[in-house]
Scaffold this motif. Structure first.
Motif, mmCIF file in Angstrom:
data_model
loop_
_atom_site.group_PDB
_atom_site.id
_atom_site.type_symbol
_atom_site.label_atom_id
_atom_site.label_comp_id
_atom_site.label_asym_id
_atom_site.label_seq_id
_atom_site.Cartn_x
_atom_site.Cartn_y
_atom_site.Cartn_z
ATOM 1 N N THR A 78 0.836 -1.206 0.000
ATOM 2 C CA THR A 78 0.000 0.000 0.000
ATOM 3 C C THR A 78 0.871 1.256 0.000
ATOM 4 O O THR A 78 2.034 1.233 0.439
ATOM 5 C CB THR A 78 -0.934 0.093 1.234
ATOM 6 O OG1 THR A 78 -0.145 0.392 2.395
ATOM 7 C CG2 THR A 78 -1.725 -1.182 1.455
ATOM 8 N N GLY A 79 0.262 2.331 -0.452
ATOM 9 C CA GLY A 79 0.946 3.616 -0.431
ATOM 10 C C GLY A 79 1.251 4.061 0.987
ATOM 11 O O GLY A 79 2.358 4.512 1.287
ATOM 12 N N ALA A 80 0.273 3.914 1.881
ATOM 13 C CA ALA A 80 0.455 4.399 3.255
ATOM 14 C C ALA A 80 1.614 3.672 3.951
ATOM 15 O O ALA A 80 2.355 4.274 4.743
ATOM 16 C CB ALA A 80 -0.832 4.212 4.050
ATOM 17 N N PHE A 103 -5.023 13.163 0.163
ATOM 18 C CA PHE A 103 -5.542 11.837 0.473
ATOM 19 C C PHE A 103 -4.808 11.326 1.717
ATOM 20 O O PHE A 103 -3.595 11.470 1.830
ATOM 21 C CB PHE A 103 -5.322 10.883 -0.719
ATOM 22 C CG PHE A 103 -6.045 9.585 -0.548
ATOM 23 C CD1 PHE A 103 -7.404 9.483 -0.827
ATOM 24 C CD2 PHE A 103 -5.379 8.466 -0.079
ATOM 25 C CE1 PHE A 103 -8.069 8.281 -0.654
ATOM 26 C CE2 PHE A 103 -6.043 7.259 0.095
ATOM 27 C CZ PHE A 103 -7.393 7.170 -0.186
ATOM 28 N N SER A 105 -3.697 8.607 2.934
ATOM 29 C CA SER A 105 -2.544 7.679 2.916
ATOM 30 C C SER A 105 -1.222 8.438 2.847
ATOM 31 O O SER A 105 -0.179 7.906 3.204
ATOM 32 C CB SER A 105 -2.634 6.716 1.732
ATOM 33 O OG SER A 105 -3.635 5.750 1.967
ATOM 34 N N SER A 138 0.408 15.000 -3.227
ATOM 35 C CA SER A 138 0.037 14.190 -4.387
ATOM 36 C C SER A 138 0.374 14.952 -5.655
ATOM 37 O O SER A 138 0.068 16.148 -5.769
ATOM 38 C CB SER A 138 -1.452 13.875 -4.370
ATOM 39 O OG SER A 138 -1.718 12.868 -3.442
ATOM 40 N N SER A 142 -6.408 13.504 -5.553
ATOM 41 C CA SER A 142 -7.516 12.550 -5.673
ATOM 42 C C SER A 142 -8.872 13.262 -5.709
ATOM 43 O O SER A 142 -9.759 12.910 -6.495
ATOM 44 C CB SER A 142 -7.470 11.586 -4.484
ATOM 45 O OG SER A 142 -8.693 10.958 -4.293
ATOM 46 N N ASP A 167 3.270 11.645 -3.826
ATOM 47 C CA ASP A 167 2.422 10.472 -4.003
ATOM 48 C C ASP A 167 1.894 10.532 -5.435
ATOM 49 O O ASP A 167 1.128 11.431 -5.787
ATOM 50 C CB ASP A 167 1.271 10.502 -2.987
ATOM 51 C CG ASP A 167 0.320 9.314 -3.140
ATOM 52 O OD1 ASP A 167 0.213 8.768 -4.261
ATOM 53 O OD2 ASP A 167 -0.331 8.958 -2.150
ATOM 54 N N GLN A 170 -2.183 8.899 -8.332
ATOM 55 C CA GLN A 170 -3.160 9.398 -9.309
ATOM 56 C C GLN A 170 -2.469 9.966 -10.551
ATOM 57 O O GLN A 170 -3.142 10.610 -11.372
ATOM 58 C CB GLN A 170 -4.049 10.483 -8.673
ATOM 59 C CG GLN A 170 -4.897 10.011 -7.511
ATOM 60 C CD GLN A 170 -6.089 9.134 -7.943
ATOM 61 O OE1 GLN A 170 -6.225 8.757 -9.101
ATOM 62 N NE2 GLN A 170 -6.939 8.785 -6.989
ATOM 63 N N SER A 188 0.628 3.709 -5.290
ATOM 64 C CA SER A 188 -0.237 2.546 -5.145
ATOM 65 C C SER A 188 -0.690 2.192 -6.567
ATOM 66 O O SER A 188 -1.234 3.038 -7.269
ATOM 67 C CB SER A 188 -1.425 2.915 -4.246
ATOM 68 O OG SER A 188 -1.933 1.771 -3.617
ATOM 69 N N TYR A 190 -2.885 0.246 -8.163
ATOM 70 C CA TYR A 190 -4.157 -0.318 -8.635
ATOM 71 C C TYR A 190 -5.042 0.683 -9.369
ATOM 72 O O TYR A 190 -6.195 0.382 -9.686
ATOM 73 C CB TYR A 190 -4.931 -0.957 -7.472
ATOM 74 C CG TYR A 190 -5.454 0.009 -6.426
ATOM 75 C CD1 TYR A 190 -4.622 0.486 -5.429
ATOM 76 C CD2 TYR A 190 -6.770 0.434 -6.439
ATOM 77 C CE1 TYR A 190 -5.090 1.366 -4.467
ATOM 78 C CE2 TYR A 190 -7.254 1.310 -5.478
ATOM 79 C CZ TYR A 190 -6.407 1.772 -4.496
ATOM 80 O OH TYR A 190 -6.869 2.645 -3.547
ATOM 81 N N LYS A 191 -4.504 1.877 -9.638
ATOM 82 C CA LYS A 191 -5.309 2.858 -10.363
ATOM 83 C C LYS A 191 -4.772 2.967 -11.798
ATOM 84 O O LYS A 191 -5.039 2.124 -12.629
ATOM 85 C CB LYS A 191 -5.277 4.178 -9.621
ATOM 86 C CG LYS A 191 -5.860 4.064 -8.202
ATOM 87 C CD LYS A 191 -5.689 5.340 -7.427
ATOM 88 C CE LYS A 191 -6.144 5.192 -5.982
ATOM 89 N NZ LYS A 191 -7.601 5.090 -5.839
ATOM 90 N N ARG A 197 -5.134 -4.620 -6.815
ATOM 91 C CA ARG A 197 -4.961 -3.977 -5.518
ATOM 92 C C ARG A 197 -3.971 -4.810 -4.685
ATOM 93 O O ARG A 197 -4.163 -6.015 -4.549
ATOM 94 C CB ARG A 197 -6.338 -3.937 -4.860
ATOM 95 C CG ARG A 197 -6.586 -3.264 -3.523
ATOM 96 C CD ARG A 197 -5.783 -2.154 -3.230
ATOM 97 N NE ARG A 197 -6.394 -1.200 -2.318
ATOM 98 C CZ ARG A 197 -5.652 -0.328 -1.671
ATOM 99 N NH1 ARG A 197 -4.348 -0.279 -1.828
ATOM 100 N NH2 ARG A 197 -6.234 0.540 -0.887
#
Ligand SMILES: Cc1ncc(COP(=O)(O)O)c(C=O)c1O
Length: 339
Positions: A78-80, A103, A105, A138, A142, A167, A170, A188, A190-191, A197
């Motif tokens: 995960t990003g966080a 966001f 995270s 970011s 987001s 980050d 996005q 992260s 998964y986008k 994910r």
């Protein structure tokens, strides 16, 4: 509109999916690789090194995307978790500047480790002052799709020797940028990277890594991933020291997706996504923008839903996002529904 890439056959996307800012859809090559891995798992027909090879390929793919080398790339889930690991570099009593709509995270891990100051994203560079230790933001927000003023932020941060952490969850996969001037790029996957994910990456600069502690040290972060039993704890000399042991199947899907992005090239994907986003903006009566994420105050999300268009509502606004598998038909379907 000649900027558009004809990628329909590379995907199995149903029409009207305008929600990559929530999660991206896999290229056919990624879902097929995942199907193969699941069959191997069901039957026990391979050892895990087959799946681990995809982790190496994905790490190299992320490095290529950012024009860096795999030894500067950490893998995680995960990003966080990656931001938390990076935040170990801060000295006691540190102060970190973060956008006020960030966001979480890329906000809560800083709040755990330091005193956080906030500023509106468009004022971030101006809000940098002596006494800060880091600025974290970011690259694309987001909530609003705003693209950060990267050059201005880096210039202001360097004047006060701050760590610069972005980050790119996005942004990576459609917005052209490199690691120049950055200490960390967290993503992260998964986008816009269209991975399952559970795959996440971070570029870190050597000067940042020197200050970081391996928060979740484990066997995978050892040379050759071979540190199975007992002391001493000898971690990899590069960014792999901060790896989490990989969620295998996520990387099986991530590797072909990253390969496709690198093959098509981010500038071409950027042009494709912006052409669609700006067609949508024009239909809404908005001026052209620089983001693949379009937010619309006051739009009726229920109308979209009724027309089979999948978008999101964030901070009270409709959020539509455009990526490789989208076409002008998707845009027009959404505009018709909102008309
Ligand atoms: C900017 C940004 N960072 C990170 C994430 C996801 O973070 P994590 O992997 O910690 O769930 C999101 C998800 O929406 C995001 O928009």
């Amino acid at each position: 509109m000649n900027a558009l890439i004809d990628a329909k056959d590379l995907f199995e996307a149903d029409p009207g999916f305008l929600n990559t800012a929530s999660y991206g859809l896999p290229p056919r090559a990624a879902s097929q690789a995942l199907d193969t891995a699941l069959a191997q798992w069901r039957r026990g027909s391979t050892d895990w090194s087959t799946w681990d090879a995809a982790t190496d390929r994905a790490r190299a793919g992320f490095a290529r995307l950012l024009d860096t080398t795999p030894d500067h790339v950490t893998i995680s889930s995960t990003g966080a978790q990656l931001v938390s690991s990076i935040a170990t570099a801060l000295p006691p009593g540190a102060r970190v500047l973060v956008p006020d709509i960030e966001f979480t995270s890329n906000l809560f891990p800083w709040a755990q480790a330091a005193t956080v100051e906030t500023a509106p994203p468009e004022r971030l560079a101006d809000a940098i002052h002596p006494g800060l230790d880091a600025v974290a933001f970011s690259l694309v927000q987001s909530a609003t799709g705003q693209v950060a003023a990267l050059t201005d932020i880096i210039t202001a941060a360097r004047a006060h020797d701050l760590l610069v952490v972005t980050d790119a969850s996005q942004a990576a996969g459609w917005l052209p940028f490199t690691t120049d001037g950055l200490d960390a790029v967290v993503c992260s996957a998964y986008k816009w990277l269209m991975a399952p994910r559970g795959a996440a990456f971070a570029y870190t600069s050597p000067r940042l890594r020197e200050r970081m502690r391996p928060l979740a040290a484990n066997w995978y972060g050892t040379p050759g991933h071979a540190g199975y039993y007992g002391l001493p704890m000898t971690l990899s000399p590069d960014a792999a020291a901060f790896d989490l042991s990989p969620a295998w199947f996520c990387y099986v899907g991530a590797a072909p997706a990253l390969d496709l992005i690198n093959e098509l090239g981010v500038p071409a994907i950027h042009a494709h996504n912006l052409a669609l986003a700006n067609r949508f903006r024009a239909g809404l009566g908005q001026p052209p923008g620089d983001s693949a994420i379009v937010t619309t105050p006051g739009a009726d999300a229920a109308k979209l839903q009724a027309a089979g268009v999948r978008a999101a509502v964030r901070a009270g606004n409709l959020r539509a996002s455009f990526h490789l598998y989208n076409t002008t038909d998707d845009v027009d379907r959404a505009l018709e529904a909102l008309a």
